[in-house]
Design a protein around this motif. Structure first.
Motif, PDB file in Angstrom:
ATOM      1  N   LEU A  11     -74.573 -24.460  68.195  1.00  0.00           N
ATOM      2  CA  LEU A  11     -75.187 -23.130  67.548  1.00  0.00           C
ATOM      3  C   LEU A  11     -76.156 -23.885  66.784  1.00  0.00           C
ATOM      4  N   SER A  12     -76.176 -24.940  66.111  1.00  0.00           N
ATOM      5  CA  SER A  12     -76.903 -25.365  65.242  1.00  0.00           C
ATOM      6  C   SER A  12     -78.555 -26.066  65.872  1.00  0.00           C
ATOM      7  N   LYS A  17     -79.379 -21.543  69.555  1.00  0.00           N
ATOM      8  CA  LYS A  17     -78.434 -21.066  69.197  1.00  0.00           C
ATOM      9  C   LYS A  17     -77.687 -19.487  69.313  1.00  0.00           C
ATOM     10  N   GLU A  18     -79.453 -19.180  69.836  1.00  0.00           N
ATOM     11  CA  GLU A  18     -79.120 -17.700  69.691  1.00  0.00           C
ATOM     12  C   GLU A  18     -77.907 -17.399  71.206  1.00  0.00           C
ATOM     13  N   PHE A  21     -74.984 -18.231  69.922  1.00  0.00           N
ATOM     14  CA  PHE A  21     -73.943 -17.055  68.489  1.00  0.00           C
ATOM     15  C   PHE A  21     -73.403 -16.390  69.818  1.00  0.00           C
ATOM     16  N   ARG A  22     -74.267 -15.953  71.284  1.00  0.00           N
ATOM     17  CA  ARG A  22     -73.834 -14.756  71.866  1.00  0.00           C
ATOM     18  C   ARG A  22     -72.415 -14.798  72.234  1.00  0.00           C
ATOM     19  N   PHE A  54     -70.226 -11.850  61.069  1.00  0.00           N
ATOM     20  CA  PHE A  54     -70.774 -12.774  61.472  1.00  0.00           C
ATOM     21  C   PHE A  54     -72.097 -12.662  60.886  1.00  0.00           C
ATOM     22  N   ILE A  55     -73.116 -12.618  60.269  1.00  0.00           N
ATOM     23  CA  ILE A  55     -73.878 -12.926  59.352  1.00  0.00           C
ATOM     24  C   ILE A  55     -73.775 -14.185  58.872  1.00  0.00           C
ATOM     25  N   TYR A  58     -73.662 -17.295  61.246  1.00  0.00           N
ATOM     26  CA  TYR A  58     -74.967 -17.375  61.895  1.00  0.00           C
ATOM     27  C   TYR A  58     -75.320 -18.099  60.792  1.00  0.00           C
ATOM     28  N   LYS A  59     -75.897 -17.350  59.566  1.00  0.00           N
ATOM     29  CA  LYS A  59     -76.567 -18.161  58.685  1.00  0.00           C
ATOM     30  C   LYS A  59     -76.085 -19.420  58.065  1.00  0.00           C
ATOM     31  N   ILE A  61     -73.791 -21.549  59.624  1.00  0.00           N
ATOM     32  CA  ILE A  61     -73.259 -22.881  60.367  1.00  0.00           C
ATOM     33  C   ILE A  61     -73.818 -24.337  60.488  1.00  0.00           C
TER      34      ILE A  61
END
Length: 180
Positions: A11-12, A17-18, A21-22, A54-55, A58-59, A61
């Motif tokens: 995730l980092s 990451k994409e 994250f999915r 989730f935003i 994501y921002k 993590i």
């Protein structure tokens, strides 16, 4: 899911990451939705708060320190986002804090996504009379069966205090539901 440390690493890392994250979304989206929904009541509000959660995940993590489980960290974000959302709405419609939860429950009748019957509605009304912390604890234990150990991480409160809160909440709800 593979080892949590490896997952957090994916995730980092910008190249993974994409996809990671999915995977995170598919793993936790429904559980977080229902956690949020029990707090904010409305489907549309829950969707908005879930998206904001989730935003933030994501921002931020890269700020996750691993002091708790990833799940607990995300639940904490979802809980805080839900409370922020409730407070913003209360301010917007100029409601006192104690009236906010009752207003949200009253709005349930108009929510096309609320599938509860009269008993569910009465339960939601009873929950709305509880202080915010008791509502959170009751919802997490009763509806989601979250263990006190995990709840302690999420709400940053001792397990003993959470058990006491739940016990008090149950007594209050039982008293309200058996009044008639």
């Amino acid at each position: 899911m593979d080892n949590e440390q490896d997952f957090i690493q994916r995730l980092s890392t910008s190249s993974t990451k994409e996809a990671a994250f999915r995977e995170l979304l598919s793993l936790y989206k429904e559980r977080l939705y229902w956690h949020i929904r029990h707090i904010v009541k409305s489907h549309d509000d829950a969707d908005d708060v879930l998206q904001n959660t989730f935003i933030k995940v994501y921002k931020n993590i890269h700020n996750f320190k691993g002091d708790s489980k990833l799940f607990s960290w995300m639940y904490r974000i979802a809980t805080n986002e839900s409370i922020t959302h409730i407070n913003k709405n209360a301010k917007r419609i100029n409601l006192a804090n104690e009236d906010t939860h009752q207003h949200m429950v009253n709005s349930l009748k108009a929510d096309v996504y609320f599938e509860g019957d009269a008993i569910q509605y009465k339960l939601q009304q009873a929950i709305a009379t509880l202080p915010e912390k008791q509502q959170l604890v009751f919802n997490m234990k009763y509806f989601q069966d979250i263990k006190y150990r995990d709840m302690s991480d999420i709400l940053e409160t001792s397990e003993g205090a959470l058990k006491a809160s739940y016990h008090i909440a149950v007594k209050k709800i039982e008293a309200i539901l058996t009044q008639d």
